[in-house]
Each structure stands twice: as structure tokens, then as C-alpha cells.
Design an enzyme around this catalytic site. Sequence first.
Site, PDB file in Angstrom:
ATOM      1  N   ARG A 162       0.859  -1.183   0.000  1.00 45.50           N
ATOM      2  CA  ARG A 162       0.000   0.000   0.000  1.00 45.50           C
ATOM      3  C   ARG A 162       0.897   1.235   0.000  1.00 45.50           C
ATOM      4  O   ARG A 162       2.026   1.187   0.489  1.00 45.50           O
ATOM      5  CB  ARG A 162      -0.889   0.014   1.246  1.00 45.50           C
ATOM      6  CG  ARG A 162      -1.815  -1.189   1.385  1.00 45.50           C
ATOM      7  CD  ARG A 162      -2.520  -1.159   2.726  1.00 45.50           C
ATOM      8  NE  ARG A 162      -3.460  -2.265   2.862  1.00 45.50           N
ATOM      9  CZ  ARG A 162      -3.164  -3.448   3.368  1.00 45.50           C
ATOM     10  NH1 ARG A 162      -1.922  -3.694   3.804  1.00 45.50           N
ATOM     11  NH2 ARG A 162      -4.067  -4.406   3.472  1.00 45.50           N
ATOM     12  N   LYS A 181      -2.435  -2.696  10.348  1.00 49.59           N
ATOM     13  CA  LYS A 181      -3.656  -3.213  10.950  1.00 49.59           C
ATOM     14  C   LYS A 181      -3.355  -4.280  11.997  1.00 49.59           C
ATOM     15  O   LYS A 181      -4.052  -5.295  12.106  1.00 49.59           O
ATOM     16  CB  LYS A 181      -4.599  -3.766   9.869  1.00 49.59           C
ATOM     17  CG  LYS A 181      -5.000  -2.703   8.837  1.00 49.59           C
ATOM     18  CD  LYS A 181      -5.952  -3.228   7.814  1.00 49.59           C
ATOM     19  CE  LYS A 181      -6.327  -2.120   6.814  1.00 49.59           C
ATOM     20  NZ  LYS A 181      -7.252  -2.581   5.766  1.00 49.59           N
ATOM     21  N   HIS A 227      -3.021   3.194  -5.590  1.00 48.77           N
ATOM     22  CA  HIS A 227      -3.613   1.883  -5.301  1.00 48.77           C
ATOM     23  C   HIS A 227      -3.799   1.045  -6.562  1.00 48.77           C
ATOM     24  O   HIS A 227      -3.824  -0.184  -6.495  1.00 48.77           O
ATOM     25  CB  HIS A 227      -4.958   2.059  -4.595  1.00 48.77           C
ATOM     26  CG  HIS A 227      -5.341   0.883  -3.755  1.00 48.77           C
ATOM     27  ND1 HIS A 227      -4.677   0.543  -2.586  1.00 48.77           N
ATOM     28  CD2 HIS A 227      -6.300  -0.058  -3.912  1.00 48.77           C
ATOM     29  CE1 HIS A 227      -5.224  -0.528  -2.061  1.00 48.77           C
ATOM     30  NE2 HIS A 227      -6.204  -0.916  -2.845  1.00 48.77           N
ATOM     31  N   ARG A 233      -1.025  -1.332  -7.064  1.00 53.51           N
ATOM     32  CA  ARG A 233      -1.188  -2.540  -6.234  1.00 53.51           C
ATOM     33  C   ARG A 233      -2.093  -3.550  -6.943  1.00 53.51           C
ATOM     34  O   ARG A 233      -1.849  -4.757  -6.919  1.00 53.51           O
ATOM     35  CB  ARG A 233      -1.764  -2.110  -4.891  1.00 53.51           C
ATOM     36  CG  ARG A 233      -1.888  -3.175  -3.827  1.00 53.51           C
ATOM     37  CD  ARG A 233      -2.121  -2.475  -2.490  1.00 53.51           C
ATOM     38  NE  ARG A 233      -2.966  -3.202  -1.574  1.00 53.51           N
ATOM     39  CZ  ARG A 233      -2.547  -4.111  -0.708  1.00 53.51           C
ATOM     40  NH1 ARG A 233      -1.263  -4.425  -0.655  1.00 53.51           N
ATOM     41  NH2 ARG A 233      -3.385  -4.698   0.123  1.00 53.51           N
ATOM     42  N   HIS A 254      -4.208  -9.220   3.124  1.00 52.09           N
ATOM     43  CA  HIS A 254      -5.668  -9.284   3.241  1.00 52.09           C
ATOM     44  C   HIS A 254      -6.077 -10.355   4.248  1.00 52.09           C
ATOM     45  O   HIS A 254      -5.566 -11.476   4.205  1.00 52.09           O
ATOM     46  CB  HIS A 254      -6.306  -9.619   1.882  1.00 52.09           C
ATOM     47  CG  HIS A 254      -6.220  -8.510   0.901  1.00 52.09           C
ATOM     48  ND1 HIS A 254      -6.334  -8.701  -0.463  1.00 52.09           N
ATOM     49  CD2 HIS A 254      -6.035  -7.173   1.060  1.00 52.09           C
ATOM     50  CE1 HIS A 254      -6.226  -7.549  -1.093  1.00 52.09           C
ATOM     51  NE2 HIS A 254      -6.035  -6.607  -0.190  1.00 52.09           N
ATOM     52  N   TYR A 258      -9.275  -7.677  -6.441  1.00 53.03           N
ATOM     53  CA  TYR A 258      -8.046  -7.211  -7.082  1.00 53.03           C
ATOM     54  C   TYR A 258      -7.742  -7.946  -8.385  1.00 53.03           C
ATOM     55  O   TYR A 258      -7.033  -7.430  -9.229  1.00 53.03           O
ATOM     56  CB  TYR A 258      -6.863  -7.397  -6.137  1.00 53.03           C
ATOM     57  CG  TYR A 258      -6.743  -6.357  -5.049  1.00 53.03           C
ATOM     58  CD1 TYR A 258      -5.630  -5.530  -4.962  1.00 53.03           C
ATOM     59  CD2 TYR A 258      -7.730  -6.198  -4.085  1.00 53.03           C
ATOM     60  CE1 TYR A 258      -5.519  -4.579  -3.959  1.00 53.03           C
ATOM     61  CE2 TYR A 258      -7.626  -5.252  -3.082  1.00 53.03           C
ATOM     62  CZ  TYR A 258      -6.526  -4.449  -3.037  1.00 53.03           C
ATOM     63  OH  TYR A 258      -6.418  -3.520  -2.035  1.00 53.03           O
TER      64      TYR A 258
END
Length: 267
Positions: free
Chosen positions: A138, A160, A225, A228, A251, A260
Site C-alpha cells: 500500500r 492493521k 492503489h 497494487r 488481506h 483485485y
Amino acid sequence: MKRIITSKKIKDFEIYLRNEERSKATIEKYMRDVRCFISFVGDTEIDKQKVLDYKNKLSDGYAVASANSMIAALNCFLRFCGWHDLCVKQFRVQRQAYCSEEKELTRAEYLRLLEAANKKHNERLNLIIQTICGTGIRVSELQYITVEALGKGEAVVNCKGKNRRIFIVPELKKKLLRYVKEQKISSGAVFITRNGKPVSRNNIWKEMKALCEQAHVAPSKVFPHNLRHLFARTFYSIEKDIAKLADILGHASINTTRIYIVTTGAE
């Protein structure tokens, strides 16, 4: 007891998100989305009908995915306040078999962006584009591409609340090592401003948009993005392993990864 959103509730919600160890970007988005709802209802008492009216307003002005993300943030806030009965359902989305060719960046367009960055003598941007597209990280994770990581050939990304290893392929590593040597960057983040701070997401976004005309690429396709996404589609076309790709992208759910790798009808 009247259900009115006070400044204290908003501040306490932000503290709650921090204590839940949500990422900085997530906290900023949730707070922004909650304030959007507040601007809609004002300082009046909230009931289910007002939340439903807000949901209908979102359906008129936002794409379904964006509207659903705003509803998720609002529901989180409502649950935090103890107003569970005010939560609303997200819009149902039919999973698409193909994506629009007007949205996804192609390899040829990616190469033209690199060429345009070179013509503008913006080596930093050129390498940022290559790094995101070559690792799948990211844009917020660029800070973990450090001089120390280059020495090891891999970066440890914390996002995260999870750590994952990102391999820096030899060709990219060689280019970045040459860059930090020329820029006299001996430690810390590779991509920094003149003040020594990591380059911000907004600056990268603006610099990429400035390449569109010269690269002959639609502005709607040019944002960090999308690089990515290009990495994900390229990786999957070679490996055909969605579980491994999900791990690389960081993810938690393979359903996210599926978004994606949706191909265009032409492909």
C-alpha cells in the site's frame, strides 16, 4: 434519553478506535465519515428514519462500494454509542465477473508512466511507482521500505496490527541502493522529502496525476492503489494462487483479494 451526537461522543469514539488499534488511515476515514453523517443530521435528535434518509442520500451521490464503506463507519459509531437499533444494512452488491477497462491500469500504461516520470527528471516518483508495483504494498506502507530493509532484501510491514514480510526483488533492490547512495540517505525511509520526512500519500497522488497527459493515460486510472491492483493481477496470472496473493497483500479475507484480480472482458 435523547440521542444527540455531542462533541464528547465524537472525541470518545476516536479514542475508542485508537484503543482498538485501528490504523491511522482507518481512524481518519471513520471520523471523516461520521462527520459527514453529522453534517446531514445537524444537532437534531437521531432516529432510524434519519439514518435511512442518510443511506438513501449516499446511494444518490456515491458508488456502492464507497457508500457501503461509509455505512460501515457509521454503524461502528452507532454501536459504540449503544444505539444498535439505529444501524442499517449495507447495499447489496452483485459481484462482477469482469471489471471495466476504463479503470484498470495496463502494463503498457504503467511503462509509459515510468517514462513520463523520467522525462520530468523525477527519479523519486519513478522508483516509488516501481516499488509499489513491484512489491504490491500500500502507498501508506512505503515508509517500511528503508535502507536497512534494502540490506536484508526484505521489509517487515506492520499494518492493521499484523506483520508481514515483503520481498524486494534483486533488480528493484539494485535500483534503490543506487538511489539512496546518490541521495546520501544512510538510514531510515528511502522515499523522503527535503525535510527528511516520508513522502506523503497526497504528494505521491498529485505527482502521479501530473504524469497523465505526457504518458497518455486517463487520469481516472492513475493513482497509487491501482499499481497494487496491477501487481495483484500480474502475480495471479503467473502463480494462480489466491491464498498466497492474499498473504502478500496483507488481506484478512480472500474475498477482498478477489476484487483485485477481476479481469477485463478483453483479457
